[in-house]
Design an enzyme around this catalytic site. Structure first.
Site, PDB file in Angstrom:
ATOM      1  N   GLU A   8       0.819  -1.220   0.000  1.00 18.40           N
ATOM      2  CA  GLU A   8       0.000   0.000   0.000  1.00 18.40           C
ATOM      3  C   GLU A   8       0.848   1.264   0.000  1.00 18.40           C
ATOM      4  O   GLU A   8       0.525   2.244  -0.687  1.00 18.40           O
ATOM      5  CB  GLU A   8      -0.957   0.015   1.201  1.00 18.40           C
ATOM      6  CG  GLU A   8      -2.084  -1.006   1.123  1.00 18.40           C
ATOM      7  CD  GLU A   8      -1.701  -2.374   1.675  1.00 18.40           C
ATOM      8  OE1 GLU A   8      -0.554  -2.529   2.142  1.00 18.40           O
ATOM      9  OE2 GLU A   8      -2.551  -3.286   1.645  1.00 18.40           O
ATOM     10  N   HIS A  15      -9.505  -4.586  11.528  1.00 22.18           N
ATOM     11  CA  HIS A  15     -10.247  -4.322  10.286  1.00 22.18           C
ATOM     12  C   HIS A  15     -11.483  -3.475  10.527  1.00 22.18           C
ATOM     13  O   HIS A  15     -12.405  -3.477   9.719  1.00 22.18           O
ATOM     14  CB  HIS A  15     -10.663  -5.642   9.619  1.00 22.18           C
ATOM     15  CG  HIS A  15      -9.548  -6.354   8.929  1.00 22.18           C
ATOM     16  ND1 HIS A  15      -8.523  -6.954   9.613  1.00 22.18           N
ATOM     17  CD2 HIS A  15      -9.282  -6.551   7.622  1.00 22.18           C
ATOM     18  CE1 HIS A  15      -7.680  -7.504   8.753  1.00 22.18           C
ATOM     19  NE2 HIS A  15      -8.117  -7.269   7.537  1.00 22.18           N
TER      20      HIS A  15
END
Lengths: 315, 328
Positions: free
Chosen positions: B60, B129
């Site tokens: 990322e 998450h």
């Protein structure tokens, strides 16, 4: 090279003696051969991006000594309107994309500049500079991987001046030869004596040719040395005076002067004329910076958004 | 009018703008051959090809950096994060490069880029998450932060971001909204940033929310109506810049304000709204401004603890009754 050298020495003087410059300040003195060799191997359309030791490359790229000195003074006439300072020289006109202060971050951003060149179908190649310290950052590996996978036209130039601030290369990794990091991604790489501008030129020219032909990136590790500390406030207790003196023996400017003299490329009078011209330019840049205005107070909310109607929270 | 899922509205926004402008491309994990982890980009590789719909490695920080560099050099990237939880790694590029380069360069180098993806909790996904990042990014000058609650707004706002916004955009979606259907016209439209939407008019209390917590806000308003309480519900749509004027106008009428959001409480969006409304509307308030946030703790996995951690209709109704000084 001489312009970079004299500019840096004068700027340091204005920092230390006159107190006219503040903030972090990282001099390029000793590393000038890299800027010179890269410039002769590229065109004005090839973007450059580097870290915070950016005065030398900025000047090489075409930022005027006036704009450079004014930026150090934090004046409105500076290369970044006085908003960047020593670490954030920019010139969009000269395809100089900064001037970045987070170690290694510009490795990825630089590959992005190359991504855009390839996407647009230009023939331009990006020169992306970083230090030996940055070579230990994770972003280098992520970027090398994608740059090779996508064959981006970028030359990664590691200016290995042997010290990440005060920590020697040997103390930061088991892999001392930074150019070997490219092996993990099957990226072509080379080790270059960064004190010799001709060597820099030849290695960069080869890498640029390969990139222009669509064969992707190259890593060039340029062994160099900074005569000054990491920054202006560095007491340099991690290295000996003898070591610094040894490198000064290899001074790139003295080497070029010897080459010129040996080959009679120029007379001593012509060299002196160049030196005088540079001194005049550097002195003039101090005067220019001194006489330039500070940015207007209203500039605090300018250049934050391109959107001119952004409603800032002011209380 | 036709009704389409949220994910399709996003896809239409991206595809329409990519047809219009060659400089726009989509980059992210699984966006191309897999057709999107949440199928937002389904079919886009087939239409636009591998040059413009680009699968990345799981890196990322690296691919965000490449997109930021591309934006600074003439392109208009769309970056999809599989979840904003993974975008903590490229926070350096978003915060230190994308948001600051225009200022550092004295206005020379901008960064027209859209970072988008699902944000916040989506069931029992555990601590790593489930974070909602709206308030964190809204703290950063140089960015604009968009957080829509429905497909209609999402399409209009995303099209606006891609086509007209020249500044870096952070765009929050939600895994649990991608299947939500919504009326979306066939005709092209754009929704300007920084404009809240009064979703339901009311007299007695103002409830402000955004993104998927709008369901809680509207659900609470429906419950309250049964008990004779008329709640005005405002959907912020954009977090930065914040349309506090619309909230203030509502509070002038209702004199009471409750904020429902999925952020952790400290320095959250509700903190900022509360500051602004007490400053601009002190004399209009008949009760303290109240809020309901996520629990001030990492999200635990167990079903009951997950449910307790995020705002719900029942607790929102209770809170509204408190600001109404209702005895019931």
């Amino acid at each position: 090279m001489q312009l970079i050298r004299q500019f840096e020495l004068k700027a340091e003087e204005m920092y230390k003696m006159a107190g006219k410059i503040r903030g972090f300040f990282h001099a390029y003195v000793g590393q000038e051969a890299i800027a010179a060799g890269c410039m002769t191997a590229t065109t004005p359309d090839d973007p450059y991006i580097t870290a915070y030791r950016d005065h030398g490359l900025g000047l090489a790229r075409g930022i005027s000594p006036n704009a450079a000195m004014a930026e150090l003074y934090g004046k409105a006439t500076g290369a970044s309107k006085g908003k960047g300072g020593s670490m954030h020289f920019f010139s969009f006109e000269h395809k100089f994309f900064g001037g970045h202060g987070i170690v290694g971050a510009q490795i990825g951003t630089g590959a992005g500049l190359a991504f855009a060149e390839k996407y647009k179908g230009t023939n331009n190649v990006v020169l992306c500079f970083f230090g030996d310290g940055a070579s230990r950052q994770g972003i280098l590996h992520e970027t090398f991987n994608m740059a090779m996978t996508w064959k981006l036209p970028v030359i990664f130039i590691c200016e290995n001046n042997h010290y990440a601030m005060g920590t020697s290369v040997e103390r930061t990794s088991n892999v001392i030869d930074i150019y070997k990091l490219a092996d993990a991604y099957e990226m072509p790489a080379d080790k270059v004596d960064g004190m010799i501008p001709e060597n820099v030129h030849e290695s960069v020219a080869r890498a640029v040719k390969r990139a222009r032909e669509g064969d992707g990136p190259t890593l060039l590790e340029m062994k160099t040395y900074r005569y000054k500390g990491h920054s202006i406030s560095d007491p340099q207790k991690y290295r000996s005076k003898e070591e610094v003196d040894d490198y000064k023996e290899q001074d790139p400017i003295q080497r070029v002067l010897k080459t010129i003299s040996d080959n009679k490329f120029a007379t001593p009078a012509e060299i002196e004329a160049i030196d005088n011209k540079i001194n005049t330019l550097v002195e003039a840049s101090v005067k220019f910076a001194e006489e330039s205005p500070l940015p207007d107070d209203s500039e605090v909310y300018k250049d934050v958004y391109i959107d001119q109607n952004y409603p800032f929270i002011v209380d | 009018m036709r009704s389409i899922p949220f994910r399709e509205a996003l896809r239409e926004a991206m595809s329409e703008e990519m047809r219009r402008d060659e400089r726009v491309f989509l980059m992210g994990e699984e966006v191309a051959e897999y057709n999107g982890a949440y199928k937002v980009s389904q079919g886009m590789l087939a239409e636009f090809g591998a040059k413009r719909v680009i699968d990345t490695p799981i890196a990322e920080l690296g691919f965000a950096a490449i997109a930021v560099g591309a934006a600074q050099n003439g392109l208009r990237p769309l970056v999809e994060f599989m979840t904003w939880n993974f975008a903590v790694l490229p926070l350096d590029q978003i915060l230190n490069t994308a948001s600051k380069m225009l200022a550092m360069s004295g206005g020379q180098i901008g960064c027209p880029i859209v970072f988008r993806g699902p944000n916040g909790s989506a069931g029992q996904l555990g601590a790593q998450h489930s974070t909602a990042f709206d308030s964190l990014y809204a703290n950063i000058p140089g960015l604009k932060v968009v957080s829509p609650s429905n497909g209609y707004d999402a399409k209009g706002l995303l099209k606006q971001c891609i086509r007209y916004e020249e500044d870096p955009i952070v765009f929050f979606e939600s895994e649990v909204m991608y299947g939500d259907k919504c009326e979306v016209p066939e005709e092209e439209y754009y929704i300007p940033l920084g404009k809240a939407d009064v979703k339901r008019a009311g007299r007695d209390v103002t409830i402000v929310s955004y993104n998927k917590m709008m369901k809680v806000a509207l659900g609470a308003a429906a419950e309250l109506e049964k008990e004779g309480v008329s709640a005005e519900v405002i959907d912020l749509r954009t977090i930065r810049p914040l349309d506090w004027e619309t909230i203030l106008e509502s509070v002038k009428k209702t004199n009471r304000l409750v904020i429902v959001e999925e952020q952790w409480p400290f320095a959250s969006v509700s903190s900022e709204i509360t500051y602004r409304i007490q400053k601009e509307g002190f004399d209009y308030l008949d009760a303290p401004i109240r809020r309901i946030c996520s629990a001030d703790a990492p999200m635990h996995y167990a079903a009951n603890l997950t449910a307790l951690a995020i705002p719900d209709v029942e607790r929102t109704v209770k809170l509204v009754k408190e600001v109404m000084y209702s005895k019931k």
